[in-house]
Design a protein around this motif. Structure first.
Motif, mmCIF file in Angstrom:
data_model
loop_
_atom_site.group_PDB
_atom_site.id
_atom_site.type_symbol
_atom_site.label_atom_id
_atom_site.label_comp_id
_atom_site.label_asym_id
_atom_site.label_seq_id
_atom_site.Cartn_x
_atom_site.Cartn_y
_atom_site.Cartn_z
ATOM 1 N N LYS A 1 -4.966 -8.212 -9.790
ATOM 2 C CA LYS A 1 -4.130 -6.995 -9.731
ATOM 3 C C LYS A 1 -3.756 -6.637 -8.297
ATOM 4 C CE LYS A 1 -5.609 -4.716 -13.977
ATOM 5 N NZ LYS A 1 -6.333 -3.579 -14.570
ATOM 6 N N VAL A 2 -4.741 -6.654 -7.410
ATOM 7 C CA VAL A 2 -4.468 -6.270 -6.024
ATOM 8 C C VAL A 2 -3.644 -7.341 -5.308
ATOM 9 C CG1 VAL A 2 -6.542 -7.202 -4.866
ATOM 10 C CG2 VAL A 2 -5.500 -5.094 -4.030
ATOM 11 N N LEU A 3 -3.803 -8.603 -5.717
ATOM 12 C CA LEU A 3 -3.002 -9.680 -5.120
ATOM 13 C C LEU A 3 -1.527 -9.525 -5.488
ATOM 14 C CD1 LEU A 3 -5.383 -12.711 -5.656
ATOM 15 C CD2 LEU A 3 -4.597 -11.864 -3.440
ATOM 16 N N LYS A 4 -1.266 -9.112 -6.715
ATOM 17 C CA LYS A 4 0.120 -8.863 -7.137
ATOM 18 C C LYS A 4 0.707 -7.718 -6.317
ATOM 19 C CE LYS A 4 3.678 -9.594 -9.803
ATOM 20 N NZ LYS A 4 4.720 -9.254 -8.866
ATOM 21 N N LEU A 5 -0.125 -6.711 -6.029
ATOM 22 C CA LEU A 5 0.303 -5.585 -5.196
ATOM 23 C C LEU A 5 0.635 -6.062 -3.776
ATOM 24 C CD1 LEU A 5 0.708 -2.500 -5.026
ATOM 25 C CD2 LEU A 5 -1.723 -2.298 -4.462
ATOM 26 N N VAL A 6 -0.219 -6.927 -3.221
ATOM 27 C CA VAL A 6 0.029 -7.487 -1.878
ATOM 28 C C VAL A 6 1.341 -8.266 -1.871
ATOM 29 C CG1 VAL A 6 -0.796 -9.117 -0.123
ATOM 30 C CG2 VAL A 6 -2.426 -7.615 -1.279
#
Length: 199
Positions: free
Chosen positions: A124-129
């Motif tokens: 999830k946070v990688l998609k945000l990055v």
């Protein structure tokens, strides 16, 4: 005078001198390194930001989100300056913002690599990055070319691309990894069920 004896005494003196010198230099390095790292970190972070990172030291996702927020703050000011050619000390401020962006992006990239090695689910946070870095690229390229900041701007654009590429690669690897884990778990559950049906 016996030259060999004199040479031996000189060698012993050198060995005795180096026996306490190297530990002393190592200790001095250990004492100075945290101060150097702290001052380097302080160049890009406010005291509150340093405290926030310290509080999130054990939470990889929260730490990455903090870095995204810190960079977003710089990007917002950069966007404002890009649209205001008459802003006071504009070129110098943009220079500093590009430099801070690069430093924070390097830190973010290091955190992504470190947390990836822990094999936690960061999808999830990688998609945000990935989304953030794509948006930041536009703002980084918005100010008109100027010799006062062009070199640091290029460095910032490169650093942003590196973070984007890291996020895409790690996300791809994690997507495959967790898909394989899910398939393996289903297979094991089916085998267990089939094995139970036999009795």
């Amino acid at each position: 005078m016996d030259v060999r004896k004199h040479g031996t005494r000189a060698n012993e003196a050198r060995r005795g001198w180096s026996a306490w010198l190297w530990p002393l230099l190592s200790l001095l390095l250990l004492l100075l390194l945290p101060m150097a790292l702290h001052s380097q970190q302080q160049a890009s972070l406010t005291d509150k930001e340093v405290d926030d990172l310290r509080d999130a030291a054990q939470d990889p996702e929260a730490r990455i989100k903090l870095y995204l927020g810190f960079i977003d703050d710089r990007i917002a000011v950069m966007h404002q300056l890009a649209g205001d050619p008459d802003a006071r000390n504009r070129a110098a401020r943009l220079h500093n913002l590009f430099q801070e962006f690069t430093e924070l992006s390097d830190e973010l990239s290091d955190n992504l690599d470190n947390f990836d090695q822990q094999h936690g689910d960061m999808r999830k946070v990688l998609k945000l990055v990935e989304d953030k870095t794509a948006a930041w690229d536009t703002t980084l390229k918005a100010p008109k070319t100027a010799s006062d900041y062009e070199f640091v701007r290029t460095s910032a654009i490169d650093a942003n691309q590196d973070v984007h590429d890291d996020a895409v690669q790690i996300l791809d690897e994690q997507t495959k990894y967790f898909a394989e884990q899910k398939a393996e778990a289903k297979k094991e559950a089916k085998e267990k069920k089939d094995s139970g049906d036999e009795f």
